[in-house]
Write a protein that holds these residues in place. Structure first.
Motif, PDB file in Angstrom:
ATOM      1  N   PRO A  70      13.939 -34.105 -13.086  1.00 18.01           N
ATOM      2  CA  PRO A  70      15.229 -33.409 -13.092  1.00 18.01           C
ATOM      3  C   PRO A  70      15.152 -32.011 -13.701  1.00 18.01           C
ATOM      4  N   SER A  71      14.329 -31.831 -14.706  1.00 15.20           N
ATOM      5  CA  SER A  71      14.185 -30.509 -15.332  1.00 15.20           C
ATOM      6  C   SER A  71      13.627 -29.498 -14.344  1.00 15.20           C
ATOM      7  N   VAL A  72      12.639 -29.927 -13.578  1.00 18.17           N
ATOM      8  CA  VAL A  72      12.044 -29.042 -12.576  1.00 18.17           C
ATOM      9  C   VAL A  72      13.090 -28.672 -11.524  1.00 18.17           C
ATOM     10  N   LYS A  73      13.857 -29.652 -11.064  1.00 12.33           N
ATOM     11  CA  LYS A  73      14.880 -29.378 -10.050  1.00 12.33           C
ATOM     12  C   LYS A  73      15.949 -28.436 -10.600  1.00 12.33           C
ATOM     13  N   LEU A  74      16.349 -28.647 -11.839  1.00 11.91           N
ATOM     14  CA  LEU A  74      17.368 -27.796 -12.447  1.00 11.91           C
ATOM     15  C   LEU A  74      16.872 -26.353 -12.564  1.00 11.91           C
TER      16      LEU A  74
END
Length: 99
Positions: A25-29
């Protein structure tokens, strides 16, 4: 005559992802945040500290757990669109096909 500074776009959303804001999720954000020209920040508390949403290292370091309300703010030409897109990403549990 100079124009007054615009107020930042802001929004809050409940992070319901099962393991919180971990690697995927951090990468997508951050990947989504980088598609906007505005300065974008997020925090796990409305009073901060505010983190650069375009920095994967900083975003992952926050370690936001599930069921935390995350806050976004952005300033710039596409600030409203940036905040709306990030809120939508979190609401969709990071399953946005465009990221």
């Amino acid at each position: 005559m100079s124009t007054p500074p615009t107020l930042p776009a802001t929004a809050s959303v409940l992070l319901a992802h099962e393991v919180g804001l971990h690697a995927r999720p951090s990468v997508k954000l951050t990947k989504l945040a980088k598609t906007f020209s505005s300065r974008i920040e997020f925090a796990s508390d409305a009073d901060g500290p505010w983190i650069d949403a375009k920095s994967i290292v900083k975003v992952m370091a926050v370690k936001v757990p599930k069921d935390t309300v995350v806050h976004f703010r952005a300033a710039g030409a596409d600030a409203d669109a940036a905040v709306a897109a990030l809120v939508q990403l979190v609401e969709a549990d990071f399953e946005d096909a465009t990221v």
